[in-house]
Design a protein around this motif. Structure first.
Motif, PDB file in Angstrom:
ATOM      1  N   HIS A 293       1.810  50.558  -1.269  1.00 52.96           N
ATOM      2  CA  HIS A 293       1.169  49.396  -0.641  1.00 52.96           C
ATOM      3  C   HIS A 293      -0.187  49.233  -1.308  1.00 52.96           C
ATOM      4  O   HIS A 293      -1.135  49.957  -1.015  1.00 52.96           O
ATOM      5  CB  HIS A 293       1.012  49.595   0.867  1.00 52.96           C
TER       6      HIS A 293
ATOM      7  N   PRO B  18       9.324  63.210   5.227  1.00 51.40           N
ATOM      8  CA  PRO B  18       9.740  62.162   6.171  1.00 51.40           C
ATOM      9  C   PRO B  18       9.219  60.799   5.722  1.00 51.40           C
ATOM     10  O   PRO B  18       8.174  60.703   5.065  1.00 51.40           O
ATOM     11  CB  PRO B  18       9.080  62.591   7.485  1.00 51.40           C
ATOM     12  N   SER B  19       9.932  59.755   6.102  1.00 48.66           N
ATOM     13  CA  SER B  19       9.564  58.400   5.689  1.00 48.66           C
ATOM     14  C   SER B  19       8.142  58.040   6.111  1.00 48.66           C
ATOM     15  O   SER B  19       7.411  57.366   5.373  1.00 48.66           O
ATOM     16  CB  SER B  19      10.541  57.382   6.283  1.00 48.66           C
ATOM     17  N   SER B  20       7.747  58.503   7.306  1.00 46.38           N
ATOM     18  CA  SER B  20       6.407  58.174   7.791  1.00 46.38           C
ATOM     19  C   SER B  20       5.323  58.796   6.916  1.00 46.38           C
ATOM     20  O   SER B  20       4.277  58.183   6.672  1.00 46.38           O
ATOM     21  CB  SER B  20       6.239  58.647   9.233  1.00 46.38           C
ATOM     22  N   VAL B  21       5.588  59.999   6.417  1.00 47.67           N
ATOM     23  CA  VAL B  21       4.615  60.672   5.550  1.00 47.67           C
ATOM     24  C   VAL B  21       4.580  59.997   4.176  1.00 47.67           C
ATOM     25  O   VAL B  21       3.504  59.795   3.594  1.00 47.67           O
ATOM     26  CB  VAL B  21       4.954  62.170   5.412  1.00 47.67           C
ATOM     27  N   LYS B  22       5.751  59.634   3.673  1.00 43.71           N
ATOM     28  CA  LYS B  22       5.791  58.898   2.405  1.00 43.71           C
ATOM     29  C   LYS B  22       4.969  57.615   2.500  1.00 43.71           C
ATOM     30  O   LYS B  22       4.166  57.298   1.610  1.00 43.71           O
ATOM     31  CB  LYS B  22       7.230  58.553   2.037  1.00 43.71           C
ATOM     32  N   SER B  23       5.168  56.870   3.571  1.00 42.62           N
ATOM     33  CA  SER B  23       4.438  55.617   3.749  1.00 42.62           C
ATOM     34  C   SER B  23       2.939  55.845   3.788  1.00 42.62           C
ATOM     35  O   SER B  23       2.156  55.076   3.201  1.00 42.62           O
ATOM     36  CB  SER B  23       4.884  54.913   5.034  1.00 42.62           C
ATOM     37  N   MET B  24       2.523  56.903   4.454  1.00 38.00           N
ATOM     38  CA  MET B  24       1.104  57.236   4.537  1.00 38.00           C
ATOM     39  C   MET B  24       0.537  57.549   3.146  1.00 38.00           C
ATOM     40  O   MET B  24      -0.554  57.093   2.786  1.00 38.00           O
ATOM     41  CB  MET B  24       0.899  58.426   5.465  1.00 38.00           C
TER      42      MET B  24
ATOM     43  N   GLU C 124       0.041  54.390   1.005  1.00 40.65           N
ATOM     44  CA  GLU C 124      -0.865  53.366   1.533  1.00 40.65           C
ATOM     45  C   GLU C 124      -2.158  53.323   0.712  1.00 40.65           C
ATOM     46  O   GLU C 124      -2.777  54.347   0.440  1.00 40.65           O
ATOM     47  CB  GLU C 124      -1.193  53.654   3.000  1.00 40.65           C
TER      48      GLU C 124
END
Length: 255
Positions: free
Chosen positions: A65, A83-89, A92
């Motif tokens: 992002h 986990p997907s949430s950690v990847k997204s973080m 960012e």
């Protein structure tokens, strides 16, 4: 759907076009960017198409992002197990990715900004860089090469690069404040700008000069002749279509 760049037989380097996908309107047809207002179902179907075309698992298509900064993220093998949430973080606020992991795709999104792929054949590593005018002025291309040197031992004289589809000097009209930002950052304005009523800046040339200034051989840098503003029927252009439109995805897969 895809325009390929002839960077090396050891990689697949490409930029997506607007054609061959499922999105509609200003996102039509082929968009995989989730940050520009497109329908999620269309994005998923387009990702399926790209996954099949590249022979890469859909989860292995990695896109940050972007926020027009200079943050680089190293994608190591253990990233894929997070986990997907950690990847997204971790993705960012990132405007450049680099990896030496084979079989995944790293890439950046643009719609007039300049995408850059850098490949190190000695260490089989690559970077994908998003260089808008702010990132270009902040020398993100130089930073990415420096980060590759730290991570992989990359030597600029061995690197190869592609500067992909982006806005041309003729189409990139800017205000005096943008011109002054480049001038204040120490760029040779005679080389990268022209006055045509208002100032125009050549972002592709500015990034090319950054790369050659680091020691990358001019013959090892390919510069796309495609202006996204003029070719908006084939490539997304935010200046033509607005910011709530699709994005070009320029990526690289290490084979």
């Amino acid at each position: 759907m895809i325009s390929y760049h002839n960077l090396s037989p050891a990689v697949v380097a490409f930029s997506t076009t607007r054609h061959g996908g499922f999105s509609h309107g200003k996102h039509g047809e082929f968009n995989i960017n989730r940050y520009c207002g497109d329908d999620e179902a269309c994005i998923e179907k387009n990702l399926d198409l790209l996954s099949r075309e590249l022979g890469v698992d859909k989860a292995g298509i990695i896109m940050p992002h972007q926020t027009h900064g200079t943050e680089t993220r190293l994608i190591a093998r253990d990233f894929m197990a997070l986990p997907s949430s950690v990847k997204s973080m971790l993705l960012e606020g990132v405007d450049a990715l680099m990896t030496d992991v084979t079989g995944i795709c790293i890439g950046v999104s643009t719609a007039d900004c300049i995408p850059i792929i850098i490949y190190d054949p000695e260490h089989h590593a690559a970077a994908a860089v998003h260089a808008g005018w702010r990132g270009t002025a902040a020398r993100i291309a130089m930073k990415a090469v420096g980060d590759m040197r730290l991570a992989y031992g990359s030597r600029p004289e061995s690197l190869r690069a592609v500067i992909g589809p982006g806005i041309s000097l003729d189409a990139f009209e800017v205000g005096d404040e943008v011109y002054e930002e480049f001038a204040s950052a120490g760029f040779d304005m005679e080389q990268i700008s022209r006055r045509q009523g208002k100032w125009h800046i050549d972002l592709k040339e500015c990034n090319r000069l950054q790369l050659t200034g680091l020691g990358i051989m001019p013959d090892n840098i390919q510069v796309s002749g495609i202006c996204t503003y003029n070719s908006y029927n084939d490539y997304f252009s935010a200046r033509r279509l607005g910011t709530q439109s699709g994005r070009i995805f320029t990526g690289v897969v290490l084979l």
